[in-house]
Scaffold this active site. Structure first.
Site, PDB file in Angstrom:
ATOM      1  N   GLY A   1      39.350  -1.872  62.151  1.00  0.00           N
ATOM      2  CA  GLY A   1      39.187  -2.537  60.866  1.00  0.00           C
ATOM      3  C   GLY A   1      37.758  -2.898  60.531  1.00  0.00           C
TER       4      GLY A   1
ATOM      5  N   PRO B   1      38.199   1.261  66.684  1.00  0.00           N
ATOM      6  CA  PRO B   1      37.854   1.623  65.315  1.00  0.00           C
ATOM      7  C   PRO B   1      38.367   3.007  64.934  1.00  0.00           C
ATOM      8  CG  PRO B   1      35.882   1.460  66.740  1.00  0.00           C
ATOM      9  CD  PRO B   1      37.073   1.384  67.617  1.00  0.00           C
TER      10      PRO B   1
ATOM     11  N   CYS C   1      49.816  17.488  38.887  1.00  0.00           N
ATOM     12  CA  CYS C   1      50.333  16.991  37.603  1.00  0.00           C
ATOM     13  C   CYS C   1      50.800  15.556  37.790  1.00  0.00           C
ATOM     14  CB  CYS C   1      51.476  17.862  37.122  1.00  0.00           C
ATOM     15  SG  CYS C   1      51.028  19.577  37.024  1.00  0.00           S
TER      16      CYS C   1
HETATM   17  C1  LIG Z   1      44.754   2.128  62.093  1.00  0.00           C
HETATM   18  C2  LIG Z   1      44.531   1.314  63.280  1.00  0.00           C
HETATM   19  C3  LIG Z   1      43.241   1.109  63.762  1.00  0.00           C
HETATM   20  C4  LIG Z   1      42.005   1.593  63.062  1.00  0.00           C
HETATM   21  O1  LIG Z   1      41.783   0.932  61.842  1.00  0.00           O
HETATM   22  P1  LIG Z   1      40.422   1.206  61.038  1.00  0.00           P
HETATM   23  O2  LIG Z   1      40.547   0.315  59.851  1.00  0.00           O
HETATM   24  O3  LIG Z   1      40.410   2.637  60.668  1.00  0.00           O
HETATM   25  O4  LIG Z   1      39.299   0.858  61.926  1.00  0.00           O
HETATM   26  C5  LIG Z   1      43.107   0.404  64.946  1.00  0.00           C
HETATM   27  N1  LIG Z   1      44.191  -0.093  65.592  1.00  0.00           N
HETATM   28  C6  LIG Z   1      45.444   0.085  65.145  1.00  0.00           C
HETATM   29  C7  LIG Z   1      46.579  -0.475  65.909  1.00  0.00           C
HETATM   30  C8  LIG Z   1      45.660   0.777  63.969  1.00  0.00           C
HETATM   31  O5  LIG Z   1      46.896   0.932  63.518  1.00  0.00           O
END
Ligand SMILES: *Cc1c(COP(=O)(O)O)cnc(C)c1O
Length: 469
Positions: free
Chosen positions: A229, A271, A343
């Site tokens: 995240g 990440p 479309c």
């Molecule tokens: C999707 C996900 C991530 C990565 O999230 P990003 O926003 O792309 O960094 C990490 N851990 C888990 C458990 C996820 O589902």
């Protein structure tokens, strides 16, 4: 005006010419440099970085990041298969013990058992999942995902923590979690939380603190995974997370925890976007330019859209877009919306920021049919997430811009046979069509005589076969 990244104008034209469009391009240098930044995340007692491979599950990308020292966060049993098949010359893919499963939907019991026996790590995301694992592997170590009660995503569709998110065991249900663990003699040695996208160091510190508060109640925990995240800026005016800034207060929290609880916890982060988001782009082509009059808009239509990049339609995500004239020349600029080739009025590349309902024209180079259009920031949640085969458009090609400066194919474009490969026609549909009343046939055949109308009703397979290839 947004600018090109990863590729020069000439390279965009080269991709268009050599590979056709739409084509995804990933930049090896950018992938490796993001991996190094992630591995430098501040930590007190050791760090493992997992690549959340759902962001871009291409074997080439997985190999580059695994070779750089990253482990894998897999979100389904199928992803584990893919990671294990991203093999080197000796036939070795990502080793099982470098893959952790954090999934909403578990593989079947026997598949899950098989993966765990091979060494795959398991992160239980609900009480039911913990129960399932305990039943299959009593007495083992396990990791649990908790929802610490805080989310930081920029909207409800990217938030993965707090009361509105279903991911992980709610932090008030620890008693039930411990009861299940006790029932199967499981040791909870890993604690995981992933609360969504954010760049604010204070939110990371808060998340670390809340997660460590949970760790304090789980005396066997040795490893804390704070998920992914880390927000990245795709547009020129958006900021990317500074990992040193986000990580320092997290490291401080781990040191404080060690002082108070006598446990030096290993840190994991996972990440996705941060590693691949800005390392990838789509090269597509202008297929039409239309307008809706003086009070309306000018639209650039491209041979891509939600079939390669769904994020703008889903979240109002902003991707930088640049028109690259087919041959180098000076052109004027004007304001345009960019529409995809489906479309669907929602198939747009120029939504309002975080508002897919809104349309916001962008200042762009005047387009001509046949020009290339570069869609930046398309390495994460594009190739793997798009509306694949909608309108029966084949899945796009993926190429790698290698550190040797050359383009290498990672995945060829799907051919039409692959789109229909799994279809079958039951015998009852293969028998000759029952003749309809004459009047109805005339209407359906748009007024043509019966003979001609019937010609239109040839089975599709015969029409495909008759087409010159
Ligand atoms: C999707 C996900 C991530 C990565 O999230 P990003 O926003 O792309 O960094 C990490 N851990 C888990 C458990 C996820 O589902």
């Amino acid at each position: 005006m947004e600018r090109l990244s990863i590729l020069s104008e000439d390279q965009v034209r080269a991709v268009q010419r050599e590979f056709g469009t739409p084509t995804f391009v990933y930049d090896q240098k950018a992938l490796e440099s993001q991996a190094q930044k992630a591995l430098a995340f501040p930590n007190a007692y050791g760090l493992t970085v997992r690549y959340a491979m759902k962001a871009c599950p291409s074997a080439g990308v997985i190999r580059i990041l695994n070779r750089a020292g990253l482990h894998i966060d897999a979100s389904s049993g199928f992803e584990i298969e893919r990671a294990m098949r991203a093999m080197d010359l000796n036939g070795a893919g990502v080793p099982a013990d470098q893959i952790q499963l954090t999934a909403q939907q578990l593989p079947d019991d026997s598949d899950l058992a098989d993966l765990v026996r091979q060494g795959v790590l398991f992160n239980a995301c609900s009480l039911h999942q913990l129960e399932t694992y305990g039943r299959l592997f009593p007495g083992r170590e396990v990791s649990v995902r908790v929802n610490p009660g805080l989310g930081s995503g920029h909207n409800n569709r990217t938030n993965t923590g707090g009361t509105a998110a279903s991911f992980g065991i709610w932090h008030e249900h620890l008693d039930q979690m411990l009861a299940t663990a006790a029932k199967y003699n499981l040791q909870i040695t890993g604690l995981h939380s992933h609360i969504g996208s954010g760049s604010n160091p204070e939110v990371w510190q808060n998340c670390a603190r809340l997660t460590l508060d949970v760790a304090a109640k789980l005396p066997e925990v040795q490893c804390v995974n704070l998920g992914g995240g880390f927000k990245i800026g795709r547009m020129a005016d958006e900021v990317s997370t500074d990992l040193c800034e986000a990580g320092q207060p997290v490291a401080d929290e781990f040191i404080r925890f060690a002082r108070e609880h006598g446990r030096e916890l290993h840190l994991e982060i996972e990440p996705g976007s941060f590693l691949v988001g800005n390392a990838g782009a789509i090269v597509c082509s202008v297929i039409d330019v239309v307008d809706t009059g003086q009070e309306g808009y000018s639209f650039i239509k491209v041979d891509s859209g939600m079939t390669e990049v769904l994020r703008p339609s889903m979240y109002g995500a902003q991707h930088p877009t640049v028109v690259v004239p087919a041959t180098p020349e000076e052109r004027g600029q004007d304001e345009y919306l960019i529409a995809g080739h489906c479309c669907e009025s929602g198939d747009t590349l120029t939504p309002g920021s975080s508002d897919p309902e809104e349309l916001v024209p962008r200042l762009l180079t005047e387009p001509r049919i046949g020009d290339a259009v570069f869609i930046g920031g398309s390495g994460a949640y594009c190739a793997g997430m798009a509306a694949k085969n909608y309108h029966s458009f084949p899945e796009a090609r993926e190429v790698l811009l290698g550190t040797d400066g050359k383009f290498h194919e990672l995945r060829r474009r799907q051919d039409p046979d692959q789109i229909v490969a799994n279809e079958s026609l039951p015998a009852q549909l293969r028998v000759q069509r029952i003749a309809q009343p004459v009047a109805q046939q005339v209407v359906q055949g748009h007024g043509r005589k019966n003979g001609q109308a019937r010609h239109d009703h040839q089975p599709p397979s015969r029409r495909v076969a008759a087409r010159p290839s």
